[in-house]
Design a protein around this motif. Structure first.
Motif, PDB file in Angstrom:
ATOM      1  N   GLN A 209      -1.276   4.543  -2.027  1.00  0.00           N
ATOM      2  CA  GLN A 209       0.010   4.730  -2.686  1.00  0.00           C
ATOM      3  C   GLN A 209       1.089   4.164  -1.789  1.00  0.00           C
ATOM      4  OE1 GLN A 209       1.067   8.735  -3.755  1.00  0.00           O
ATOM      5  NE2 GLN A 209       3.175   8.170  -4.246  1.00  0.00           N
TER       6      GLN A 209
ATOM      7  N   SER B 121      -6.267   2.348   0.830  1.00  0.00           N
ATOM      8  CA  SER B 121      -6.784   3.730   0.802  1.00  0.00           C
ATOM      9  C   SER B 121      -6.769   4.396   2.179  1.00  0.00           C
ATOM     10  CB  SER B 121      -8.196   3.759   0.213  1.00  0.00           C
ATOM     11  OG  SER B 121      -9.053   2.943   0.988  1.00  0.00           O
TER      12      SER B 121
ATOM     13  N   SER C  62      -0.131   5.728  -7.938  1.00  0.00           N
ATOM     14  CA  SER C  62      -1.289   6.172  -7.171  1.00  0.00           C
ATOM     15  C   SER C  62      -2.468   6.375  -8.115  1.00  0.00           C
ATOM     16  CB  SER C  62      -0.981   7.483  -6.444  1.00  0.00           C
ATOM     17  OG  SER C  62      -2.103   7.911  -5.706  1.00  0.00           O
ATOM     18  N   PRO C  63      -3.563   5.711  -7.858  1.00  0.00           N
ATOM     19  CA  PRO C  63      -3.731   4.720  -6.803  1.00  0.00           C
ATOM     20  C   PRO C  63      -3.232   3.348  -7.268  1.00  0.00           C
ATOM     21  CG  PRO C  63      -5.819   5.004  -7.927  1.00  0.00           C
ATOM     22  CD  PRO C  63      -4.843   5.973  -8.562  1.00  0.00           C
TER      23      PRO C  63
END
Length: 141
Positions: free
Chosen positions: A117, A76, A110-111
């Motif tokens: 991603q 992230s 994504s995610p």
């Protein structure tokens, strides 16, 4: 000991050992190929479409030809992080092809499991002659 780097983040990468499945299908389609590509040696390759590693044991490819691989995902925070890693062993008999079918995240997902991603594969071919340098492929197919 394997020549792979282990995850340094809070996520602990799983390690997978696979004896490849013997196949009559030779070669690779969408190919990133490493190793000795002649009639005597062996080689390993990765097909992005289908997430398949293939290993060929040539006539003189001693030392259990194999492909070592690392699957990295962007977390992230946008940092590449080892998610999975393993080996696909390839020697059933001389002049044989095997495959290891994996299921990796696509680069566009994504995610992903780590909240970001991006997905890429690093892999290297190994036999008694030694190990190739790692090739890196974005897993986008």
């Amino acid at each position: 000991m394997t020549p792979l780097a282990f995850a340094t983040s809070a996520h602990s990468a799983s390690y997978e050992e696979d004896w490849g499945t013997l196949t009559a299908s030779e070669g690779c389609g969408d190919i990133v190929r490493l190793g000795n590509d002649d009639s005597d040696g062996g080689l390993g390759c990765f097909e992005r479409y289908g997430d398949v590693f293939r290993v060929w044991a040539g006539d003189h490819a001693d030392g259990s030809p194999r492909v070592y691989w690392i699957n990295e995902l962007k977390n992230s925070s946008g940092v590449w992080t080892t998610y999975r890693e393993g080996v696909c062993y390839g020697e059933w008999y001389r002049d044989s092809w095997v495959y290891c079918n994996k299921d990796f995240y696509e680069n566009s997902t994504s995610p992903n499991k780590l909240g970001g991603q991006g997905s890429r594969i690093k892999f290297a071919y190994y036999d008694s002659a030694g190990m190739t340098s790692y090739a890196t492929v974005v897993n986008d197919q």
